[in-house]
Every structure is written in C-alpha cells, then in structure tokens.
Design a protein around this motif. Structure first.
Motif, PDB file in Angstrom:
ATOM      1  N   ILE A  58       0.836  -1.197   0.000  1.00  0.00           N
ATOM      2  CA  ILE A  58       0.000   0.000   0.000  1.00  0.00           C
ATOM      3  C   ILE A  58       0.869   1.244   0.000  1.00  0.00           C
ATOM      4  O   ILE A  58       0.665   2.184  -0.783  1.00  0.00           O
ATOM      5  CB  ILE A  58      -0.923   0.015   1.238  1.00  0.00           C
ATOM      6  CG1 ILE A  58      -1.829  -1.194   1.231  1.00  0.00           C
ATOM      7  CG2 ILE A  58      -1.750   1.291   1.284  1.00  0.00           C
ATOM      8  CD1 ILE A  58      -2.635  -1.329  -0.016  1.00  0.00           C
ATOM      9  N   LEU A 111       4.839  -6.257  -6.202  1.00  0.00           N
ATOM     10  CA  LEU A 111       4.112  -5.933  -4.969  1.00  0.00           C
ATOM     11  C   LEU A 111       4.108  -7.118  -4.011  1.00  0.00           C
ATOM     12  O   LEU A 111       4.234  -6.943  -2.791  1.00  0.00           O
ATOM     13  CB  LEU A 111       2.680  -5.515  -5.314  1.00  0.00           C
ATOM     14  CG  LEU A 111       2.552  -4.240  -6.153  1.00  0.00           C
ATOM     15  CD1 LEU A 111       1.113  -4.058  -6.627  1.00  0.00           C
ATOM     16  CD2 LEU A 111       3.005  -3.022  -5.352  1.00  0.00           C
ATOM     17  N   PHE A 118      -5.127  -9.462  -0.647  1.00  0.00           N
ATOM     18  CA  PHE A 118      -5.460  -8.093  -1.031  1.00  0.00           C
ATOM     19  C   PHE A 118      -6.949  -7.992  -1.349  1.00  0.00           C
ATOM     20  O   PHE A 118      -7.640  -7.087  -0.866  1.00  0.00           O
ATOM     21  CB  PHE A 118      -4.625  -7.684  -2.245  1.00  0.00           C
ATOM     22  CG  PHE A 118      -4.466  -6.199  -2.417  1.00  0.00           C
ATOM     23  CD1 PHE A 118      -3.289  -5.573  -2.056  1.00  0.00           C
ATOM     24  CD2 PHE A 118      -5.489  -5.424  -2.943  1.00  0.00           C
ATOM     25  CE1 PHE A 118      -3.129  -4.195  -2.206  1.00  0.00           C
ATOM     26  CE2 PHE A 118      -5.347  -4.061  -3.107  1.00  0.00           C
ATOM     27  CZ  PHE A 118      -4.157  -3.451  -2.731  1.00  0.00           C
ATOM     28  N   SER A 145      -9.130  -5.492  -6.370  1.00  0.00           N
ATOM     29  CA  SER A 145      -7.773  -5.941  -6.654  1.00  0.00           C
ATOM     30  C   SER A 145      -6.771  -4.805  -6.492  1.00  0.00           C
ATOM     31  O   SER A 145      -7.133  -3.624  -6.447  1.00  0.00           O
ATOM     32  CB  SER A 145      -7.692  -6.490  -8.084  1.00  0.00           C
ATOM     33  OG  SER A 145      -7.815  -5.427  -9.024  1.00  0.00           O
ATOM     34  N   ALA A 146      -5.493  -5.169  -6.416  1.00  0.00           N
ATOM     35  CA  ALA A 146      -4.432  -4.162  -6.351  1.00  0.00           C
ATOM     36  C   ALA A 146      -4.447  -3.302  -7.609  1.00  0.00           C
ATOM     37  O   ALA A 146      -4.195  -2.088  -7.549  1.00  0.00           O
ATOM     38  CB  ALA A 146      -3.072  -4.853  -6.191  1.00  0.00           C
TER      39      ALA A 146
END
Length: 325
Positions: free
Chosen positions: A218, A234, A249, A256-257
């Motif tokens: 993050i 990530l 996540f 989603s990221a």
C-alpha cells in the motif's frame, strides 16, 4: 514506509476541508435526524460529553456512543442520533454566532449531551475514492492516556484536538471560524490515522493499511502510483507469493491491487488535467501510461467522462479549451 506515509500521500491527491456547523447542548429526551449528504460531503459528529445512540439505516447499524467518541460517515448516509429513551423529544432553539456555526439547545433537565457536528468536503471527483475505499461509517475514540509511551497515540492526539475545538466553540472570538474549520480538517486525518492504528477495520483501505503483511505494498503504490507496478513486484514487497498476495489483497479491500492503482492514477490525472497548459498526452505519461488512447479509455471508464470533458467541466466551458483532447 509507515502507515502515516500512505495517508499523507492520499491526502496530497484528495483535498479535504472541514467545517463545524452545529454545537448541540441538549438534555434528554432529544433526537436529531440528518438526511443523506451530497456526494462530496462527509458528515461528522463528536461526542464531547454525554452519550448518544447512533443509527444508520443503510447498514442497519445501531451503536451507543460515549464521551470522546467520533463518528464519520464517508458514504454520507442518512442517520439519526438520539438519547435512547424512546420519549418524544422537545423543541429546540438555535442561535448563530459570528464564527458561523449554530448553537442548538433545549430546556430539558435530563442527562446532558455536548455534541459537535460538521461536515468534511471532498473536492470532486475524489469523492468516488472515499466511497469505494472507506467504510460506510467510522467510529474512533479520543481518549486521554497517561504515560509517555501513549502521548503520541492518535487517540491522545484526538483528545487534544477535540479539547481545542470545544474551547474555540465555547467563545465568539476573532478568527474563531477559521480556526474551527482548520481544526476540522485536521480531525479528518487524525480519525483515519486512529482507525488505522486501532486495526479494527475488517475491509477497505484502512484494513489494508492496518495489515502488517500488506502495508508495504500500500505504501509503495501510494508513494509512486505512476511506476509500472507488476503483481510479482508488490507480492515481493510483502514477502508473499503472487497468488497469496492477490487473495489477501482482494479479501481485505474487496478490490484488486490493479483496481486501487488505477483509481489512484485517475485521481492524480484529474488533478493534473485542471491545468490548461498541460496536454492530455503529458498527463497520461505523468500517471504511468505510455499510450494516450489507453489512458483516455480508462479515464472515461472510471470517471464517467473523457479527459476533454473533464477539462471543460472544470473550466466552465472556457473558449480557449485544452491544448489537446
């Protein structure tokens, strides 16, 4: 990178201002009903002294609040605060001071309530980030703690801030309105910090930031959204496999990221597009897109309008127009 860093980066993208509107001094029985707020408004309430029952019909939440509790409604839901007695409240009377906020009182002798009410204002189109990534309501507590190890906690800082707001709202002094509005803006940041530190959020951005295994990803995305992040990159930051990272996540955020990264980029782009001297091609590159056509497509999908339409909306149909569509 710490949790505070991601929050600072978020508030560089999203401009939030605050305004104290009403101070309530009631004796039970009392009841206050707030309608649904505008899309870019976040109501807040601070229980300075006393107790209140908070009801949010949208989420079917009923929660008792006490002295020091602060509630925010990021989705602007209609809601009610009352004393919990079930008795019919009496009429109130209002007076407005030169600082701009209103004092609302009743003459009932019952259990006393001292309540500060106001709103935060989020500059469009960033209100969509608030609705998508923060819960319908947040409750944190401003508490005085003893001991040097607690003096820097968000809860202790909130206690000091609420004390300042109470003192400023108790008088009618020069600069009072400006001071109260500035303190309200700080209140928003400290509430998010306190909610993140408490680690009680089960979903959304605060749950992610409060998760020690995911916080590194993050912080990295917020610090540099334009970087061409890949899921393996990530996942490596979090010491996870790609599949584990994606699952955790999604479980915490509900998205989603890639969704989060795209929303951050589009919010940054909306800010940059306000400058008529910066071309859309340049904005696309600033936020991590090599293809301006891909950028236009994603912007339209997320914002509901093209970059050119957003520019024209921002500049109220300025005849000069943007340098590039």
């Amino acid at each position: 990178m710490s949790q505070i860093d991601w929050l600072s980066h978020l508030l560089q993208i999203i401009r939030v201002t605050g305004q104290l509107e009403v101070r309530c001094a009631y004796g039970a029985p009392w009841r206050i009903i707030w309608p649904k707020a505008a899309a870019n408004e976040i109501p807040y309430h601070v229980i300075v002294k006393g107790r209140a029952i908070f009801e949010d019909p949208d989420t079917r939440t009923v929660q008792e609040l006490g002295s020091g509790d602060i509630v925010l409604l990021p989705h602007g839901s209609s809601h009610t605060l009352h004393d919990g007695s079930g008795r019919t409240p009496v009429s109130t009377h209002q007076s407005r001071g030169s600082a701009g906020w209103m004092l609302s009182e009743n003459d009932e002798p019952g259990e006393r309530l001292d309540l500060l009410c106001g709103r935060f204002f989020v500059v469009p189109p960033h209100d969509r980030l608030i609705r998508n990534y923060l819960p319908a309501h947040l409750v944190v507590r401003a508490m005085k703690k003893h001991g040097e190890e607690d003096i820097g906690s968000a809860s202790s800082q909130l206690s000091g801030l609420v004390g300042l707001m109470r003192m400023e709202s108790a008088g009618d002094r020069a600069g009072g309105r400006a001071i109260l509005n500035a303190l309200s803006s700080v209140l928003f940041t400290l509430v998010l910090r306190a909610a993140s530190e408490a680690g009680k959020s089960t979903e959304g951005l605060l749950a992610l930031a409060g998760n020690p295994r995911l916080a590194a990803a993050i912080a990295a995305m917020f610090a540099d959204p334009a970087r061409p992040w890949k899921l393996p990159d990530l996942a490596d930051l979090c010491g996870m496999s790609r599949a584990t990272f994606m699952r955790q996540f999604q479980d915490k955020l509900g998205r989603s990221a890639l969704d989060l990264l795209t929303d951050l980029r589009m919010s940054m782009a909306a800010n940059e597009l306000k400058n008529p001297r910066t071309s859309t091609e340049a904005v696309a590159e600033m936020v991590g897109y090599q293809s301006v056509s891909a950028f236009r497509r994603v912007f339209a999908e997320r914002m509901g309008m093209t970059p050119g339409e957003w520019r024209r909306l921002e500049h109220n149909g300025d005849e000069a127009g943007p340098p590039s569509k």
